[in-house]
Design a protein around this motif. Structure first.
Motif, PDB file in Angstrom:
ATOM      1  N   GLY A 216      23.267   3.982  35.516  1.00 34.50           N
ATOM      2  CA  GLY A 216      22.564   5.237  35.252  1.00 34.50           C
ATOM      3  C   GLY A 216      21.091   5.155  35.598  1.00 34.50           C
ATOM      4  O   GLY A 216      20.506   6.094  36.148  1.00 34.50           O
ATOM      5  N   GLY A 217      20.469   4.014  35.292  1.00 27.68           N
ATOM      6  CA  GLY A 217      19.063   3.819  35.632  1.00 27.68           C
ATOM      7  C   GLY A 217      18.842   3.782  37.130  1.00 27.68           C
ATOM      8  O   GLY A 217      17.907   4.405  37.651  1.00 27.68           O
ATOM      9  N   LEU A 218      19.708   3.053  37.851  1.00 30.29           N
ATOM     10  CA  LEU A 218      19.596   2.976  39.310  1.00 30.29           C
ATOM     11  C   LEU A 218      19.656   4.361  39.957  1.00 30.29           C
ATOM     12  O   LEU A 218      18.832   4.700  40.808  1.00 30.29           O
ATOM     13  CB  LEU A 218      20.721   2.099  39.871  1.00 30.29           C
ATOM     14  N   ILE A 219      20.635   5.156  39.543  1.00 31.50           N
ATOM     15  CA  ILE A 219      20.814   6.485  40.131  1.00 31.50           C
ATOM     16  C   ILE A 219      19.606   7.369  39.813  1.00 31.50           C
ATOM     17  O   ILE A 219      19.090   8.084  40.684  1.00 31.50           O
ATOM     18  CB  ILE A 219      22.115   7.127  39.622  1.00 31.50           C
ATOM     19  N   THR A 220      19.138   7.322  38.567  1.00 36.06           N
ATOM     20  CA  THR A 220      17.983   8.137  38.169  1.00 36.06           C
ATOM     21  C   THR A 220      16.740   7.745  38.953  1.00 36.06           C
ATOM     22  O   THR A 220      15.986   8.595  39.431  1.00 36.06           O
ATOM     23  CB  THR A 220      17.720   7.987  36.668  1.00 36.06           C
ATOM     24  N   GLY A 221      16.511   6.434  39.094  1.00 41.64           N
ATOM     25  CA  GLY A 221      15.342   5.963  39.835  1.00 41.64           C
ATOM     26  C   GLY A 221      15.364   6.403  41.290  1.00 41.64           C
ATOM     27  O   GLY A 221      14.335   6.797  41.848  1.00 41.64           O
ATOM     28  N   LEU A 222      16.542   6.344  41.916  1.00 41.14           N
ATOM     29  CA  LEU A 222      16.664   6.782  43.315  1.00 41.14           C
ATOM     30  C   LEU A 222      16.342   8.265  43.447  1.00 41.14           C
ATOM     31  O   LEU A 222      15.620   8.673  44.357  1.00 41.14           O
ATOM     32  CB  LEU A 222      18.079   6.498  43.823  1.00 41.14           C
ATOM     33  N   LEU A 223      16.868   9.066  42.538  1.00 45.72           N
ATOM     34  CA  LEU A 223      16.594  10.504  42.580  1.00 45.72           C
ATOM     35  C   LEU A 223      15.105  10.785  42.385  1.00 45.72           C
ATOM     36  O   LEU A 223      14.530  11.661  43.038  1.00 45.72           O
ATOM     37  CB  LEU A 223      17.413  11.229  41.506  1.00 45.72           C
ATOM     38  N   LEU A 224      14.463  10.028  41.504  1.00 42.06           N
ATOM     39  CA  LEU A 224      13.030  10.225  41.257  1.00 42.06           C
ATOM     40  C   LEU A 224      12.207   9.956  42.512  1.00 42.06           C
ATOM     41  O   LEU A 224      11.182  10.602  42.747  1.00 42.06           O
ATOM     42  CB  LEU A 224      12.556   9.314  40.127  1.00 42.06           C
ATOM     43  N   ALA A 225      12.642   8.994  43.316  1.00 43.53           N
ATOM     44  CA  ALA A 225      11.908   8.664  44.541  1.00 43.53           C
ATOM     45  C   ALA A 225      11.865   9.847  45.507  1.00 43.53           C
ATOM     46  O   ALA A 225      10.935   9.968  46.300  1.00 43.53           O
ATOM     47  CB  ALA A 225      12.535   7.457  45.231  1.00 43.53           C
ATOM     48  N   PHE A 226      12.865  10.722  45.436  1.00 45.22           N
ATOM     49  CA  PHE A 226      12.892  11.887  46.314  1.00 45.22           C
ATOM     50  C   PHE A 226      12.204  13.095  45.680  1.00 45.22           C
ATOM     51  O   PHE A 226      11.937  14.087  46.348  1.00 45.22           O
ATOM     52  CB  PHE A 226      14.339  12.250  46.663  1.00 45.22           C
ATOM     53  N   ILE A 227      11.923  13.012  44.381  1.00 43.30           N
ATOM     54  CA  ILE A 227      11.254  14.109  43.680  1.00 43.30           C
ATOM     55  C   ILE A 227       9.755  13.871  43.595  1.00 43.30           C
ATOM     56  O   ILE A 227       8.952  14.772  43.825  1.00 43.30           O
ATOM     57  CB  ILE A 227      11.835  14.287  42.260  1.00 43.30           C
TER      58      ILE A 227
END
Length: 385
Positions: A216-227
């Protein structure tokens, strides 16, 4: 408890039976911290009331468990709160758990804090931790086992790292037992490897490690990089570009011309590079040096001042150029009056009134006049009084 386990968790039931003499000890510890069993006990009381003494002792045990720090501050899927979403990130099972997480935080966190800045990094860390907890709850919402540790948030920083650098090749380090090494690979390509590892571990390994929280942390962090880029990534890129330009080295072709004593050609070639990297200190130092070799240091200084006066952060660049010029034997009094005035104003801004006053006095002796010089002279007189 054995009867309850035989219906609820056959694997744990088999382990408890196989332990023989250690079975009661295991069952006692397991029963203390298993909230599903605690609910079963409370329901059992309704049809089979225990003795008052047993009820009192059981109540004291449950009160103690509730106050036990992992249950008080950890994130419990069947009883989540806004507070425990945050507090669970700062709880750890033991010193080894804490130190292990800190190692990974240093490896990835330091790079991400430099890239995004302290505020955005801190926000990304907390949001990734919340995302880790959310997936942990979603996978097993009825669980009473608390989640503690910074692993989910740190996994989010790893996801942020992959999303930040994307297809740029970065250095990765690995260890296999006592074998250490490194390799270069596009950051984003490794993301599915990290995520796949957590999912496989979650499906195949019996452990108290919260692999799904890591995912869950990995996926959230990746999404944040695009936001995050929409709110400041461009500024960070511009800053990095400015730093690269400032430290742009002298090309080999320029150095080769200087070695051949072709100082004019070397200076002309470095000037071409300065049009592309006008803030490069190594290039300007080389340009001044080539000017000195041709006995044209003052002209090279004037060229530098003309160019740098229009650059961002010109004060620092002009100050450095001035120092470089004087170290090569340059004399400010040999420069044309407009250039001397510019240096006098620079000295005044840097709170060096004695230097500014000396230059202004030199210009006044030459009977050179300019409105800006008159204004600076008045400021210097007020400073003296």
């Amino acid at each position: 408890m054995l009867k309850w386990l035989s219906y609820q968790d056959s694997s744990t039931y088999a382990d408890a039976v196989a332990m023989e003499n250690r079975g009661p000890e295991f069952m006692l510890t397991y029963g203390w911290f298993n909230q599903a069993f605690s609910r079963h006990v409370s329901e059992h009381w309704q049809t089979n009331p225990p003795t008052e003494q047993w009820r009192q002792l059981r109540g004291e045990l449950e009160d103690w468990i509730t106050s036990y720090s992992p249950f008080l501050w950890g994130l419990i899927p069947d009883k989540p709160t806004a507070t425990t979403f945050i507090s669970s990130m700062f709880m750890h099972g033991d010193w080894f758990h804490l130190l292990g997480n800190m190692v990974w935080l240093i490896i990835f966190g330091a790079a991400m804090e430099r890239y995004w800045g302290a505020f955005r990094f801190s926000a990304a860390y907390l949001i990734a931790g919340i995302g880790a907890g959310a997936l942990f709850i979603l996978v097993d919402p009825e669980s009473g086992v608390p989640l503690v540790g910074a692993s989910g948030a740190i996994s989010g920083i790893m996801g942020l790292y992959a999303g930040t650098y994307r297809l740029r090749k970065v250095e990765f380090f690995y260890t296999l037992g006592f074998v250490f090494g490194s390799f270069r690979a596009p950051a984003l390509i490794l993301f599915p490897v990290w995520l796949g590892w957590e999912l496989v571990q979650s499906a195949t390994v019996e452990s108290n490690v919260a692999y799904m929280a890591h995912a869950g942390g990995l996926i959230t962090g990746l999404l944040l990089a695009f936001i995050l880029p929409h709110s400041g990534h461009q500024t960070s890129n511009q800053t990095d570009q400015a730093k690269r330009e400032q430290h742009q080295q002298v090309p080999e072709a320029c150095l080769r011309l200087a070695e051949e004593l072709r100082f004019g050609d070397a200076q002309a070639r470095s000037r071409q590079w300065l049009e592309k990297y006008p803030a490069s200190r190594p290039l300007w130092a080389f340009y001044l040096e080539m000017g000195k070799r041709q006995k044209q240091l003052d002209k090279a200084m004037q060229d530098g001042m003309k160019t740098l006066n229009s650059q961002p952060g010109k004060a620092a660049l002009l100050t450095w150029l001035w120092q470089e010029y004087e170290e090569l034997g340059g004399d400010t009094t040999r420069l044309p009056p407009p250039f001397q005035l510019l240096l006098a104003e620079l000295a005044w801004l840097q709170k060096r009134p004695l230097v500014a006053k000396a230059i202004v006095s030199e210009l006044q002796d030459k009977q050179w006049q300019h409105p800006r010089m008159e204004k600076l002279s008045q400021q210097l007189e007020l400073k003296s009084s």
